[in-house]
Design a protein around this motif. Structure first.
Motif, PDB file in Angstrom:
ATOM      1  N   ASN A 193       0.822  -1.211   0.000  1.00 48.40           N
ATOM      2  CA  ASN A 193       0.000   0.000   0.000  1.00 48.40           C
ATOM      3  C   ASN A 193       0.857   1.263   0.000  1.00 48.40           C
ATOM      4  O   ASN A 193       0.530   2.250  -0.671  1.00 48.40           O
ATOM      5  CB  ASN A 193      -0.933   0.010   1.209  1.00 48.40           C
ATOM      6  N   ALA A 194       1.962   1.246   0.754  1.00 46.20           N
ATOM      7  CA  ALA A 194       2.851   2.414   0.788  1.00 46.20           C
ATOM      8  C   ALA A 194       3.472   2.646  -0.584  1.00 46.20           C
ATOM      9  O   ALA A 194       3.596   3.789  -1.045  1.00 46.20           O
ATOM     10  CB  ALA A 194       3.932   2.217   1.848  1.00 46.20           C
ATOM     11  N   THR A 195       3.849   1.575  -1.261  1.00 42.80           N
ATOM     12  CA  THR A 195       4.419   1.696  -2.604  1.00 42.80           C
ATOM     13  C   THR A 195       3.371   2.199  -3.587  1.00 42.80           C
ATOM     14  O   THR A 195       3.656   3.028  -4.457  1.00 42.80           O
ATOM     15  CB  THR A 195       4.985   0.338  -3.068  1.00 42.80           C
ATOM     16  N   ALA A 196       2.143   1.705  -3.459  1.00 43.93           N
ATOM     17  CA  ALA A 196       1.064   2.168  -4.336  1.00 43.93           C
ATOM     18  C   ALA A 196       0.798   3.652  -4.119  1.00 43.93           C
ATOM     19  O   ALA A 196       0.572   4.401  -5.078  1.00 43.93           O
ATOM     20  CB  ALA A 196      -0.201   1.357  -4.074  1.00 43.93           C
ATOM     21  N   ASP A 197       0.829   4.090  -2.860  1.00 50.98           N
ATOM     22  CA  ASP A 197       0.630   5.517  -2.564  1.00 50.98           C
ATOM     23  C   ASP A 197       1.777   6.358  -3.131  1.00 50.98           C
ATOM     24  O   ASP A 197       1.557   7.400  -3.748  1.00 50.98           O
ATOM     25  CB  ASP A 197       0.529   5.741  -1.057  1.00 50.98           C
ATOM     26  N   THR A 198       2.995   5.889  -2.908  1.00 52.68           N
ATOM     27  CA  THR A 198       4.171   6.612  -3.399  1.00 52.68           C
ATOM     28  C   THR A 198       4.156   6.728  -4.920  1.00 52.68           C
ATOM     29  O   THR A 198       4.562   7.737  -5.485  1.00 52.68           O
ATOM     30  CB  THR A 198       5.456   5.891  -2.952  1.00 52.68           C
ATOM     31  N   SER A 199       3.650   5.698  -5.582  1.00 55.86           N
ATOM     32  CA  SER A 199       3.662   5.639  -7.045  1.00 55.86           C
ATOM     33  C   SER A 199       2.395   6.188  -7.677  1.00 55.86           C
ATOM     34  O   SER A 199       2.283   6.216  -8.902  1.00 55.86           O
ATOM     35  CB  SER A 199       3.859   4.187  -7.490  1.00 55.86           C
ATOM     36  N   ALA A 200       1.440   6.628  -6.844  1.00 59.02           N
ATOM     37  CA  ALA A 200       0.165   7.157  -7.351  1.00 59.02           C
ATOM     38  C   ALA A 200      -0.510   6.153  -8.284  1.00 59.02           C
ATOM     39  O   ALA A 200      -0.959   6.493  -9.380  1.00 59.02           O
ATOM     40  CB  ALA A 200       0.369   8.494  -8.059  1.00 59.02           C
ATOM     41  N   ILE A 201      -0.591   4.898  -7.831  1.00 63.27           N
ATOM     42  CA  ILE A 201      -1.258   3.862  -8.603  1.00 63.27           C
ATOM     43  C   ILE A 201      -2.730   4.237  -8.765  1.00 63.27           C
ATOM     44  O   ILE A 201      -3.365   4.739  -7.851  1.00 63.27           O
ATOM     45  CB  ILE A 201      -1.124   2.494  -7.913  1.00 63.27           C
ATOM     46  N   GLY A 202      -3.298   3.968  -9.922  1.00 58.75           N
ATOM     47  CA  GLY A 202      -4.676   4.351 -10.210  1.00 58.75           C
ATOM     48  C   GLY A 202      -5.699   3.649  -9.338  1.00 58.75           C
ATOM     49  O   GLY A 202      -5.404   2.647  -8.670  1.00 58.75           O
ATOM     50  N   THR A 203      -6.906   4.157  -9.357  1.00 54.33           N
ATOM     51  CA  THR A 203      -7.968   3.653  -8.476  1.00 54.33           C
ATOM     52  C   THR A 203      -8.571   2.334  -8.942  1.00 54.33           C
ATOM     53  O   THR A 203      -9.436   1.783  -8.273  1.00 54.33           O
ATOM     54  CB  THR A 203      -9.099   4.688  -8.362  1.00 54.33           C
ATOM     55  N   THR A 204      -8.140   1.819 -10.084  1.00 53.85           N
ATOM     56  CA  THR A 204      -8.608   0.507 -10.537  1.00 53.85           C
ATOM     57  C   THR A 204      -7.445  -0.449 -10.788  1.00 53.85           C
ATOM     58  O   THR A 204      -7.625  -1.498 -11.392  1.00 53.85           O
ATOM     59  CB  THR A 204      -9.441   0.628 -11.829  1.00 53.85           C
ATOM     60  N   ASP A 205      -6.251  -0.079 -10.321  1.00 51.42           N
ATOM     61  CA  ASP A 205      -5.061  -0.873 -10.606  1.00 51.42           C
ATOM     62  C   ASP A 205      -4.630  -1.688  -9.385  1.00 51.42           C
ATOM     63  O   ASP A 205      -4.902  -1.317  -8.240  1.00 51.42           O
ATOM     64  CB  ASP A 205      -3.918   0.024 -11.066  1.00 51.42           C
ATOM     65  N   ILE A 206      -3.944  -2.781  -9.643  1.00 49.65           N
ATOM     66  CA  ILE A 206      -3.491  -3.696  -8.590  1.00 49.65           C
ATOM     67  C   ILE A 206      -1.969  -3.688  -8.546  1.00 49.65           C
ATOM     68  O   ILE A 206      -1.309  -3.604  -9.584  1.00 49.65           O
ATOM     69  CB  ILE A 206      -3.986  -5.123  -8.875  1.00 49.65           C
ATOM     70  N   LEU A 207      -1.421  -3.763  -7.337  1.00 43.79           N
ATOM     71  CA  LEU A 207       0.028  -3.852  -7.184  1.00 43.79           C
ATOM     72  C   LEU A 207       0.364  -5.119  -6.408  1.00 43.79           C
ATOM     73  O   LEU A 207      -0.140  -5.330  -5.304  1.00 43.79           O
ATOM     74  CB  LEU A 207       0.582  -2.621  -6.465  1.00 43.79           C
ATOM     75  N   LEU A 208       1.189  -5.964  -7.000  1.00 40.79           N
ATOM     76  CA  LEU A 208       1.675  -7.187  -6.372  1.00 40.79           C
ATOM     77  C   LEU A 208       3.138  -6.981  -6.008  1.00 40.79           C
ATOM     78  O   LEU A 208       3.963  -6.714  -6.877  1.00 40.79           O
ATOM     79  CB  LEU A 208       1.520  -8.374  -7.328  1.00 40.79           C
ATOM     80  N   ALA A 209       3.448  -7.083  -4.720  1.00 38.08           N
ATOM     81  CA  ALA A 209       4.824  -6.918  -4.244  1.00 38.08           C
ATOM     82  C   ALA A 209       5.335  -8.258  -3.745  1.00 38.08           C
ATOM     83  O   ALA A 209       4.648  -8.960  -2.984  1.00 38.08           O
ATOM     84  CB  ALA A 209       4.877  -5.882  -3.133  1.00 38.08           C
ATOM     85  N   ILE A 210       6.543  -8.627  -4.155  1.00 37.47           N
ATOM     86  CA  ILE A 210       7.133  -9.908  -3.780  1.00 37.47           C
ATOM     87  C   ILE A 210       8.506  -9.659  -3.164  1.00 37.47           C
ATOM     88  O   ILE A 210       9.372  -9.040  -3.792  1.00 37.47           O
ATOM     89  CB  ILE A 210       7.270 -10.832  -5.001  1.00 37.47           C
ATOM     90  N   ALA A 211       8.688 -10.125  -1.923  1.00 40.05           N
ATOM     91  CA  ALA A 211       9.978 -10.020  -1.240  1.00 40.05           C
ATOM     92  C   ALA A 211      10.649 -11.388  -1.326  1.00 40.05           C
ATOM     93  O   ALA A 211      10.252 -12.334  -0.630  1.00 40.05           O
ATOM     94  CB  ALA A 211       9.784  -9.597   0.214  1.00 40.05           C
ATOM     95  N   THR A 212      11.649 -11.504  -2.172  1.00 42.46           N
ATOM     96  CA  THR A 212      12.226 -12.817  -2.480  1.00 42.46           C
ATOM     97  C   THR A 212      13.062 -13.387  -1.331  1.00 42.46           C
ATOM     98  O   THR A 212      12.942 -14.582  -1.013  1.00 42.46           O
ATOM     99  CB  THR A 212      13.081 -12.719  -3.750  1.00 42.46           C
ATOM    100  N   ASP A 213      13.911 -12.572  -0.701  1.00 44.56           N
ATOM    101  CA  ASP A 213      14.728 -13.077   0.404  1.00 44.56           C
ATOM    102  C   ASP A 213      13.869 -13.326   1.640  1.00 44.56           C
ATOM    103  O   ASP A 213      14.086 -14.295   2.372  1.00 44.56           O
ATOM    104  CB  ASP A 213      15.847 -12.093   0.745  1.00 44.56           C
ATOM    105  N   GLU A 214      12.919 -12.459   1.874  1.00 40.55           N
ATOM    106  CA  GLU A 214      12.054 -12.552   3.051  1.00 40.55           C
ATOM    107  C   GLU A 214      10.973 -13.611   2.854  1.00 40.55           C
ATOM    108  O   GLU A 214      10.334 -14.049   3.802  1.00 40.55           O
ATOM    109  CB  GLU A 214      11.402 -11.186   3.297  1.00 40.55           C
ATOM    110  N   ARG A 215      10.772 -13.987   1.603  1.00 40.33           N
ATOM    111  CA  ARG A 215       9.792 -15.001   1.228  1.00 40.33           C
ATOM    112  C   ARG A 215       8.391 -14.621   1.695  1.00 40.33           C
ATOM    113  O   ARG A 215       7.675 -15.395   2.338  1.00 40.33           O
ATOM    114  CB  ARG A 215      10.203 -16.372   1.781  1.00 40.33           C
ATOM    115  N   SER A 216       8.013 -13.425   1.357  1.00 38.36           N
ATOM    116  CA  SER A 216       6.665 -12.944   1.663  1.00 38.36           C
ATOM    117  C   SER A 216       6.169 -12.096   0.505  1.00 38.36           C
ATOM    118  O   SER A 216       6.933 -11.771  -0.407  1.00 38.36           O
ATOM    119  CB  SER A 216       6.647 -12.138   2.965  1.00 38.36           C
ATOM    120  N   TYR A 217       4.896 -11.743   0.553  1.00 42.64           N
ATOM    121  CA  TYR A 217       4.341 -10.951  -0.529  1.00 42.64           C
ATOM    122  C   TYR A 217       3.187 -10.121   0.003  1.00 42.64           C
ATOM    123  O   TYR A 217       2.669 -10.349   1.101  1.00 42.64           O
ATOM    124  CB  TYR A 217       3.866 -11.846  -1.687  1.00 42.64           C
ATOM    125  N   GLY A 218       2.784  -9.139  -0.775  1.00 45.82           N
ATOM    126  CA  GLY A 218       1.646  -8.308  -0.413  1.00 45.82           C
ATOM    127  C   GLY A 218       0.947  -7.829  -1.674  1.00 45.82           C
ATOM    128  O   GLY A 218       1.581  -7.673  -2.724  1.00 45.82           O
TER     129      GLY A 218
END
Length: 208
Positions: free
Chosen positions: A78-103
């Motif tokens: 969500n912080a990355t989406a806010d920082t990037s001004a992602i549109g109101t109908t767009d989805i952001l998938l974040a993957i942390a490879t070393d931490e082995r988690s995602y959001g």
């Protein structure tokens, strides 16, 4: 940005901490991969994201980092989406490879239902992340969201068909009402007598 959350640890044992935590980033394109974890598969991921946009009109952004810097996947995405001004109908998938988690950050304006979002996460994204298939997770997400978006879209073909039928029915009843009115209220001459509707027609017109 109000977002729905889908985040998880996709392995029971973390690989451990990294030397430097990564803060939310400013997304510049559909794929953000500073560590080049995709390698030669990047083109396939970008093609899948392009297909998602072409099919639905929405965008899916995918960000690969080493870790979320102590944040949950939800907060980081969500912080990355806010920082990037992602549109109101767009989805952001974040993957942390070393931490082995995602959001996943999903805005309120996204038409895909919560049930379908969860299904894509469970059936398309998680299985590939468990296999460390970083590119496959993004490609599967794009395809899953495409199908979900189509299912959630209004059936415009049936809607248009219904509107046409309603128009034809209304036109028919308007025509009948006018005919009945004309039959019950004939045109009168100056003496108050009904005028023969055929009197104004020529012989050729009457014969037709």
């Amino acid at each position: 940005m109000a977002g729905l959350f889908a985040a998880a640890i996709f392995a029971f044992v973390s690989w451990g901490g990294t030397a430097q935590a990564e803060p939310p980033v400013s997304v510049k394109g559909p794929v953000t991969d500073p560590g080049n974890v995709l390698g030669s598969d990047r083109a396939k991921v970008e093609s899948a994201l392009d297909d998602f946009f072409d099919e639905t009109g929405y965008q899916l952004f995918v960000v690969y980092v080493k870790d979320f810097g102590g944040k949950s996947g939800f907060d980081w995405a969500n912080a990355t989406a806010d920082t990037s001004a992602i549109g109101t109908t767009d989805i952001l998938l974040a993957i942390a490879t070393d931490e082995r988690s995602y959001g996943i950050s999903v805005p309120d304006g996204q038409p895909i239902s919560d049930k379908d979002l969860t299904a894509v996460e469970r059936n398309d994204i998680l299985p590939r992340l468990r296999d460390e298939d970083w590119s496959g997770a993004a490609i599967a997400a794009a395809r899953g969201y495409t199908e979900a978006a189509k299912d959630s879209s209004p059936p415009w073909g049936w809607i248009v068909f219904g509107v046409v039928i309603v128009f034809l029915v209304v036109a028919y009843f308007v025509h009948r009402t006018r005919r009945r009115y004309a039959d019950r209220h004939p045109e009168l001459d100056e003496h108050g007598q009904p005028i023969d509707p055929y009197a104004k027609l020529s012989n050729d017109e009457v014969s037709k």
